[in-house]
Design a protein around this motif. Structure first.
Motif, PDB file in Angstrom:
ATOM      1  N   VAL A 138      52.709  46.543  80.700  1.00  0.00           N
ATOM      2  CA  VAL A 138      52.175  45.209  80.420  1.00  0.00           C
ATOM      3  C   VAL A 138      51.891  45.066  78.925  1.00  0.00           C
ATOM      4  O   VAL A 138      52.220  44.041  78.309  1.00  0.00           O
ATOM      5  CB  VAL A 138      50.906  44.944  81.259  1.00  0.00           C
ATOM      6  N   ASP A 144      53.897  42.396  76.614  1.00  0.00           N
ATOM      7  CA  ASP A 144      53.124  41.379  75.901  1.00  0.00           C
ATOM      8  C   ASP A 144      53.342  41.455  74.394  1.00  0.00           C
ATOM      9  O   ASP A 144      53.245  40.450  73.694  1.00  0.00           O
ATOM     10  CB  ASP A 144      51.640  41.538  76.238  1.00  0.00           C
ATOM     11  N   LEU A 186      50.405  40.206  83.775  1.00  0.00           N
ATOM     12  CA  LEU A 186      50.929  39.383  82.685  1.00  0.00           C
ATOM     13  C   LEU A 186      50.411  37.947  82.783  1.00  0.00           C
ATOM     14  O   LEU A 186      50.048  37.336  81.769  1.00  0.00           O
ATOM     15  CB  LEU A 186      52.455  39.398  82.703  1.00  0.00           C
ATOM     16  N   ARG A 221      47.133  37.412  81.376  1.00  0.00           N
ATOM     17  CA  ARG A 221      47.118  37.304  79.914  1.00  0.00           C
ATOM     18  C   ARG A 221      47.643  35.949  79.443  1.00  0.00           C
ATOM     19  O   ARG A 221      47.879  35.755  78.254  1.00  0.00           O
ATOM     20  CB  ARG A 221      47.955  38.418  79.300  1.00  0.00           C
ATOM     21  N   ARG A 248      50.581  34.616  80.355  1.00  0.00           N
ATOM     22  CA  ARG A 248      52.030  34.587  80.213  1.00  0.00           C
ATOM     23  C   ARG A 248      52.678  34.095  81.508  1.00  0.00           C
ATOM     24  O   ARG A 248      52.537  34.743  82.552  1.00  0.00           O
ATOM     25  CB  ARG A 248      52.572  35.998  79.890  1.00  0.00           C
ATOM     26  N   VAL A 271      55.436  33.907  84.232  1.00  0.00           N
ATOM     27  CA  VAL A 271      56.368  34.967  84.626  1.00  0.00           C
ATOM     28  C   VAL A 271      57.352  34.429  85.647  1.00  0.00           C
ATOM     29  O   VAL A 271      56.979  33.708  86.572  1.00  0.00           O
ATOM     30  CB  VAL A 271      55.618  36.181  85.219  1.00  0.00           C
TER      31      VAL A 271
END
Length: 204
Positions: free
Chosen positions: A16, A20, A51, A54, A56, A58
């Motif tokens: 991860v 990132d 992810l 955070r 993000r 996906v």
């Protein structure tokens, strides 16, 4: 050669971090490659929520949903290891529908699956748009000698003995396809024992 043991949880955390930190162009394409016994799809799935936590977006795609039709895939029989290595995957379809739309300046519009190998028909999936800053997690086997574009690649490595031992008897005919397959990946993970993975070399 440096080898760093990790727990399965530690491996997910490490990957991860690397995903990132990988370049965003503006998307990050991640290829997770491994023979079927390593279950690269399961590892890809384990990265999704960390992810997203955070911030993000996906998108998960499996290369198994981009195989060629059986009439082409099995042209030389159902148990031809050379065809399995070089002829089963619809590389053109994968590039056209998944990877190229995430090139710099691309549309971000991805087709998550193209062909259903069970029904041997088009999957009829809907297109999905991956927002900028998003991550594509693509899993599959024998991916890293196809010149597929990616911002990060990871290979789940098995010794020859472990590969032979862990491969389902029904699929032992594929073993010769892995002979000499030692791809260069950004991240190489020794995976003979999934409960005790180990990173090879340095990452980053």
């Amino acid at each position: 050669m440096k080898v760093r043991p990790l727990t399965p949880e530690g491996l997910v955390a490490e990957l991860v971090e690397r995903v990132d930190a990988a370049p965003r162009t503006p998307w990050t394409r991640v290829l997770l490659d491994g023979a079927p016994p390593t279950r690269p799809g399961a590892l890809a799935d384990a990265l999704v929520e960390p992810l997203r936590a955070r911030g993000r977006p996906v998108l998960r795609v499996s290369a198994g949903d981009f195989l060629r039709p059986a009439s082409v895939r099995l042209e030389f029989g159902r148990t031809d290891p050379d065809a399995f290595r070089d002829g089963w995957l619809d590389v053109g379809g994968l590039l056209r529908e998944v990877l190229s739309p995430l090139d710099p300046g691309g549309s971000g519009r991805v087709l998550p699956s193209l062909w259903n190998p069970v029904t041997d028909r088009a999957s009829r999936a809907d297109y999905a748009t991956l927002p900028e800053g998003g991550v594509l997690l693509l899993d599959g086997t024998l991916l890293l000698d196809k010149w597929l574009p990616a911002e990060l690649t990871a290979h789940l490595w098995l010794s020859e003995a472990a590969l032979a031992r862990q491969t389902d008897p029904e699929w032992r005919w594929t073993l010769p396809a892995y002979a000499g397959y030692e791809p260069r990946a950004d991240v190489t993970i020794r995976y003979d024992h999934p409960s005790r993975p180990a990173l090879v070399g340095t990452i980053g």
